[in-house]
Design a protein around this motif. Sequence first.
Motif, short mmCIF file in Angstrom:
data_model
loop_
_atom_site.label_atom_id
_atom_site.label_comp_id
_atom_site.label_asym_id
_atom_site.label_seq_id
_atom_site.Cartn_x
_atom_site.Cartn_y
_atom_site.Cartn_z
N HIS A 9 0.83 -1.21 0.00
CA HIS A 9 0.00 0.00 0.00
C HIS A 9 0.87 1.26 0.00
CE1 HIS A 9 -3.84 2.08 1.50
NE2 HIS A 9 -2.94 3.03 1.35
N ASN A 10 1.83 1.32 0.93
CA ASN A 10 2.68 2.51 1.04
C ASN A 10 3.52 2.72 -0.21
OD1 ASN A 10 1.68 2.92 3.61
ND2 ASN A 10 3.38 1.89 4.63
N ALA A 35 1.25 3.97 -3.06
CA ALA A 35 0.80 5.34 -2.78
C ALA A 35 1.90 6.35 -3.06
CB ALA A 35 0.33 5.44 -1.33
N PRO A 94 2.69 6.40 -7.72
CA PRO A 94 1.42 6.17 -8.43
C PRO A 94 1.58 5.69 -9.86
CG PRO A 94 1.84 8.53 -8.11
CD PRO A 94 2.83 7.79 -7.26
N TYR A 112 -5.05 9.16 -4.03
CA TYR A 112 -5.32 9.41 -2.61
C TYR A 112 -5.34 8.09 -1.87
CZ TYR A 112 -6.93 13.85 -4.56
OH TYR A 112 -7.01 15.04 -5.23
N SER A 113 -4.82 8.11 -0.65
CA SER A 113 -4.73 6.90 0.15
C SER A 113 -5.65 6.99 1.36
CB SER A 113 -3.28 6.71 0.62
OG SER A 113 -3.16 5.61 1.49
N LEU A 171 -7.12 2.93 -1.94
CA LEU A 171 -6.58 3.93 -2.87
C LEU A 171 -7.71 4.43 -3.77
CD1 LEU A 171 -3.34 2.06 -4.07
CD2 LEU A 171 -3.42 3.98 -2.48
#
Length: 535
Positions: free
Chosen positions: A387-388, A391, A394, A405-406, A417
């Motif tokens: 995820h990180n 993010a 992109p 946007y997270s 996301l």
Amino acid sequence: MQKEHSRRLPSTPILGVLRRHLLLEISGGEERVPNSEEIRNWRLEQYRINPDVADMYESLLLVKKDLVFAEMELPELSVALDLLPMLEERPLPRDCFLSVTLKEGDVRGVLMQRQRLKVGGWVYAITIFTLDTKFNAVSRAELRAFAGEPEPFIVFLTAEGWIHFTRAEASQDARASFVIRCLAAQHQFRYQKIPIDQIEIGSANLVPPTKGVLDRLLIDAYKNKIPCTKILIGLDLIELEDTKFALQIPSEIIKDSMSHVADTGNSLELLLYERDGRLVSGDDYLIYLAYRALLVKEVPAVVIGAFNRKGIKIVREGFSELMPPVGVQRGGVKELRVVDEDDQLRLQQKLAIFAPPTPTSTDRLEALYIAFTRLLADSQTAEKDLHNFIAKNPAIVDSYLASIYSEVQIGSYRADLVVRYEQLDKRVWLVELERHDEKIFKKSNRLRHKINHAVQQVEDWIQAIRKGAKPMPGWLDGSFVPEGAVVVGRRKDLTSEQVDTLFNINLNRAVKIITYDDLLERLKRLIEMLGKQGA
């Protein structure tokens, strides 16, 4: 005797055979040199499949020398074990290769790849090839070179997993002993020493012009009459003893030195002494110039004798054991002409042409692609890590997005996301991330409950947007058309039947189910497009 010796050595070093095999694979079996697009596509695909194997392939294509030895010419094990601390102190280049003929007549190719350990020091990955099997059956070992945390000392990959050896155990194992002796042979070649009795004041071994200070210090240091200190120091705090001499060094020699310094991971030490309160480099001109050209800020060095330690990072104190190997520099630059302009300015201008080029967009995306494959290949990677990473990068999701946007609050839900597009067909893409090692299908080839649940979550987000649920970000209004996807699993874990099933499922659903390999494929297509444009 000479005839017998040459018979023992391999007539064809293994490195050339392995490279030819790889080039044939890249070109589809055709006897030609692959073009840059073919090499790029093949390289990225290998990283998608297995980053560790891709690293091995890349090292084989990039390594610069194949040292040819007979087994009896390798250092004895006792000598090799004594040399092991130097693998941390003065590491080998990033990629090295040996071709070794064993006593029985078989030939082994030994690839050595150096990587930095997170805790400090280095780990050397060793891959052993044979002429018969090439890439079909290789042996793999890793040796740790870190005095602060020396164990496990060496590990071997077997069909049952990794086998760990302590230093004492390794000396009793034939495979480990062979690896250690090969590493020592490579180190002896890279860091050849000049015997003390051959170092004389005014010797041809000390090419740069000196004031005689460093000459005397060298002799005293090697005789342990004065102390030496290993340090880390900002390059801007170091002066050259003779800038005019540096200006006469041909550019092609500086470029060779830059390559050598980069290969060693910027670990080559400068030899310094103090003069009028400043630390001076009196004979390591090529290393100093290479560091400056590469824009390195902080460098390792060894100071001979006393010096002002204020603001200096002390690494280790001792005597001649800390001295860098005495190198022999090329001649042809002894005659100096008078330089009328400011020497430092001219030197800066001379080195400016070697400044590392600014990475192109293709370079950056390739680095991003490879970093993402490493993350996906690591069994310790958590969903949060993916995820990180996405993010922050992109382009992995889509290079044409307006913004990402997270952890977006949508009514009572929180979307992983949200990708917002602002073209004429204003839309948002809602993305739910699941683990990269998650299975998508049951044995019956039906979607697993967890996958169906993830799809339902995204559908709930879409419905909440359509209904204008609160709270909702101000930028996410009803004018956007919501779409969605669940990203989960790897393509390699799907059968061909499951790939077809997933394709048919996605045809009839608003929320698609895609793998992390699909994200890699999108990024790869972008890299290919930019590569053709020369970006």
